[in-house]
Write an enzyme that holds these catalytic residues in place. Structure first.
Site, PDB file in Angstrom:
ATOM      1  N   HIS A 265      -8.740  -1.629   7.522  1.00  0.00           N
ATOM      2  CA  HIS A 265      -9.797  -0.641   7.797  1.00  0.00           C
ATOM      3  C   HIS A 265     -11.111  -1.274   8.255  1.00  0.00           C
ATOM      4  O   HIS A 265     -11.976  -0.550   8.760  1.00  0.00           O
ATOM      5  CB  HIS A 265     -10.074   0.263   6.591  1.00  0.00           C
ATOM      6  CG  HIS A 265      -9.059   1.328   6.369  1.00  0.00           C
ATOM      7  ND1 HIS A 265      -8.982   2.455   7.146  1.00  0.00           N
ATOM      8  CD2 HIS A 265      -8.066   1.437   5.444  1.00  0.00           C
ATOM      9  CE1 HIS A 265      -7.995   3.221   6.707  1.00  0.00           C
ATOM     10  NE2 HIS A 265      -7.422   2.618   5.689  1.00  0.00           N
TER      11      HIS A 265
ATOM     12  N   HIS B 132     -13.232   2.079   4.077  1.00  0.00           N
ATOM     13  CA  HIS B 132     -12.183   2.975   4.547  1.00  0.00           C
ATOM     14  C   HIS B 132     -12.581   3.367   5.971  1.00  0.00           C
ATOM     15  O   HIS B 132     -12.863   2.492   6.789  1.00  0.00           O
ATOM     16  CB  HIS B 132     -11.993   4.160   3.601  1.00  0.00           C
ATOM     17  CG  HIS B 132     -10.729   4.904   3.863  1.00  0.00           C
ATOM     18  ND1 HIS B 132     -10.707   6.230   4.239  1.00  0.00           N
ATOM     19  CD2 HIS B 132      -9.436   4.512   3.845  1.00  0.00           C
ATOM     20  CE1 HIS B 132      -9.457   6.611   4.428  1.00  0.00           C
ATOM     21  NE2 HIS B 132      -8.661   5.591   4.206  1.00  0.00           N
TER      22      HIS B 132
ATOM     23  N   ASP C 143       2.208   2.042   3.782  1.00  0.00           N
ATOM     24  CA  ASP C 143       1.305   3.205   3.777  1.00  0.00           C
ATOM     25  C   ASP C 143       2.073   4.507   3.592  1.00  0.00           C
ATOM     26  O   ASP C 143       1.664   5.567   4.090  1.00  0.00           O
ATOM     27  CB  ASP C 143       0.459   3.261   5.047  1.00  0.00           C
ATOM     28  CG  ASP C 143      -0.817   4.100   4.865  1.00  0.00           C
ATOM     29  OD1 ASP C 143      -1.146   4.441   3.713  1.00  0.00           O
ATOM     30  OD2 ASP C 143      -1.463   4.423   5.865  1.00  0.00           O
TER      31      ASP C 143
ATOM     32  N   GLU D 248      -8.900   1.426  -2.544  1.00  0.00           N
ATOM     33  CA  GLU D 248      -9.030   1.494  -1.087  1.00  0.00           C
ATOM     34  C   GLU D 248     -10.406   2.010  -0.702  1.00  0.00           C
ATOM     35  O   GLU D 248     -10.654   3.203  -0.677  1.00  0.00           O
ATOM     36  CB  GLU D 248      -7.944   2.389  -0.494  1.00  0.00           C
ATOM     37  CG  GLU D 248      -7.932   2.359   1.023  1.00  0.00           C
ATOM     38  CD  GLU D 248      -6.830   3.199   1.621  1.00  0.00           C
ATOM     39  OE1 GLU D 248      -6.529   3.011   2.809  1.00  0.00           O
ATOM     40  OE2 GLU D 248      -6.273   4.068   0.909  1.00  0.00           O
TER      41      GLU D 248
ATOM     42  N   HIS E 111       0.831  -1.210   0.000  1.00  0.00           N
ATOM     43  CA  HIS E 111       0.000   0.000   0.000  1.00  0.00           C
ATOM     44  C   HIS E 111       0.861   1.254   0.000  1.00  0.00           C
ATOM     45  O   HIS E 111       1.661   1.471   0.912  1.00  0.00           O
ATOM     46  CB  HIS E 111      -0.903   0.018   1.238  1.00  0.00           C
ATOM     47  CG  HIS E 111      -2.024   1.005   1.154  1.00  0.00           C
ATOM     48  ND1 HIS E 111      -3.247   0.696   0.621  1.00  0.00           N
ATOM     49  CD2 HIS E 111      -2.099   2.296   1.529  1.00  0.00           C
ATOM     50  CE1 HIS E 111      -4.037   1.760   0.685  1.00  0.00           C
ATOM     51  NE2 HIS E 111      -3.354   2.749   1.231  1.00  0.00           N
TER      52      HIS E 111
ATOM     53  N   ASP F 191       0.359   5.569  -1.137  1.00  0.00           N
ATOM     54  CA  ASP F 191      -0.595   6.604  -1.556  1.00  0.00           C
ATOM     55  C   ASP F 191       0.048   7.708  -2.404  1.00  0.00           C
ATOM     56  O   ASP F 191      -0.429   8.847  -2.398  1.00  0.00           O
ATOM     57  CB  ASP F 191      -1.256   7.232  -0.323  1.00  0.00           C
ATOM     58  CG  ASP F 191      -2.356   6.365   0.253  1.00  0.00           C
ATOM     59  OD1 ASP F 191      -3.331   6.092  -0.462  1.00  0.00           O
ATOM     60  OD2 ASP F 191      -2.234   5.941   1.414  1.00  0.00           O
TER      61      ASP F 191
ATOM     62  N   HIS G 245      -2.406  -2.971   4.763  1.00  0.00           N
ATOM     63  CA  HIS G 245      -1.615  -2.055   5.592  1.00  0.00           C
ATOM     64  C   HIS G 245      -2.235  -1.966   6.987  1.00  0.00           C
ATOM     65  O   HIS G 245      -2.964  -1.047   7.309  1.00  0.00           O
ATOM     66  CB  HIS G 245      -1.481  -0.672   4.945  1.00  0.00           C
ATOM     67  CG  HIS G 245      -2.760   0.043   4.661  1.00  0.00           C
ATOM     68  ND1 HIS G 245      -3.793  -0.495   3.937  1.00  0.00           N
ATOM     69  CD2 HIS G 245      -3.176   1.316   4.987  1.00  0.00           C
ATOM     70  CE1 HIS G 245      -4.781   0.379   3.843  1.00  0.00           C
ATOM     71  NE2 HIS G 245      -4.442   1.473   4.477  1.00  0.00           N
TER      72      HIS G 245
END
Length: 384
Positions: free
Chosen positions: A217, A176, A320, A149, A48, A50, A238
């Site tokens: 999550h 999420h 992450d 995600e 993961h 971003d 993650h």
């Protein structure tokens, strides 16, 4: 290749025992040699990152200049330094956006990853399967996969899920931060006791499509419900361990223990508030005092706990990066993986064990689901 021959590529659990050498007996050169061997044979496949979101917010989706040192957690030079051979790029939009807007933003980020690959073909290669990943690594490029995600990005449309699969999205995180119309988040009020019946149908559809069910999550009830339904290995792209740090984004032991039977993988993350109770209190407080120091030891503690509960075949890495403001000392960016592996080697991990963590385990999960993901034919969908 059969499942049995694939499993033969990794040592059996009984063979993966801590080194007989104590940390004090290993020199710096010996530690470096263990890490170098692990990364040479098994480059990191991270679950993961971003970077797409950061480039949306700070660069208007530009892919220019990414070969230069950047202030973000990720850039091309540091990916190379970190021994990254494969990356699941998160394609994510906040879950306070309306469903159609979230879906559009997800498509924009898929486009960004595609343009990243096209702009830097000497560094990146599109990948959907374990075969693609190995080919990219053999060619000296970073295999680039996609992970969506949050189920909110589907706008509750199974058709949207199928289109994302056709575009190469390899996993879907069920929630999420907010509970959706069909799945409970770990950081919101539950409404479904985990998954609604439609949520269970989404899990079945993900299995049919060969997309990985990502349980980061989600609430523990959602994770258990998904594990009850899923006929394929799941991942946590993650997350870390609730028994080490009691945080709603971490995974409790009763869920971790089910990964052995399911075949899935917990990809341990580096977010400080998930790693340290003291940091979490500071993060959620007034922050008038300096943040408590979190370092490689805390990351390694979570990895070792996950290994103890789930087993060596069921752990991985999901940093992450570019998904939070701070990271532990020693692993502040994507160039920090060797330092983490060195900390584990200092604790007695062998190169084979590190290789299972860095990429061997997630490659096995992908291999078990590749055929469904790439097959042009299959049973018709029952979810409309």
């Amino acid at each position: 290749m059969t499942d049995a021959s694939r499993d033969a590529e990794l040592p059996t659990p009984s063979e993966l025992t801590p080194s007989e050498l104590t940390p004090a007996e290993l020199t710096d050169d010996e530690l470096d040699a263990i890490v170098d061997e692990a990364l040479r044979e098994h480059p990191v496949i991270d679950g993961h990152n971003d970077w797409a979101w950061v480039c949306r917010e700070e660069r208007d989706y530009s892919v220019e200049g990414l070969e230069l040192p950047l202030h973000t957690d990720t850039d091309i030079p540091r990916l190379r330094t970190g021994g990254v051979g494969g990356q699941f790029w998160s394609v994510w939009i906040p879950d306070d956006r309306p469903g159609p807007e979230a879906l559009l933003g997800t498509l924009e980020q898929i486009d960004w990853v595609q343009r990243l690959i096209a702009r830097y073909p000497e560094h990146f290669a599109a990948a959907r399967t374990a075969v693609d990943i190995r080919a990219a690594m053999a060619d000296g490029r970073i295999a680039s996969l996609l992970g969506a995600e949050g189920g909110h990005s589907l706008a509750d449309s199974p058709a949207a899920l199928r289109v994302l699969a056709s575009l190469g999205v390899r996993y879907l995180t069920l929630t999420h931060t907010k509970t959706t119309s069909w799945a409970d988040s770990g950081t919101d009020e539950p409404r479904h006791g985990g998954l609604s019946e439609r949520g269970r149908e989404y899990v079945r559809e993900l299995n049919r499509l060969g997309m990985l069910v990502d349980l980061s999550h989600t609430s523990p009830a959602t994770a258990h419900a998904a594990l009850d339904v899923s006929t394929s290995p799941v991942i946590f792209s993650h997350s870390s361990c609730a028994a080490v740090t009691d945080h709603p984004r971490n995974v409790p032991d009763d869920v971790l223990a089910r990964l052995e039977d399911n075949g899935g993988v917990l990809m341990c993350t580096f977010v400080p508030q998930f790693l340290s109770v003291g940091y979490a209190r500071w993060h959620d407080g007034d922050r008038s005092n300096p943040a408590p120091i979190v370092g490689l030891a805390e990351v390694a503690d979570h990895i070792e706990h996950a290994r103890e509960v789930a087993g060596i075949r069921h752990i991985g890495l999901g940093g992450d990066f570019d998904g939070t403001d701070e990271f532990p000392q020693g692993i502040e960016g994507v160039d920090g993986y060797p330092a983490l592996l060195r900390e584990l080697a200092r604790r007695g991990w062998t190169a084979e064990e590190l290789g299972a963590l860095t990429s061997g385990n997630i490659l096995r999960v992908l291999e078990r689901t590749d055929a469904a993901f790439t097959s042009p034919e299959g049973p018709p969908s029952l979810l409309l």
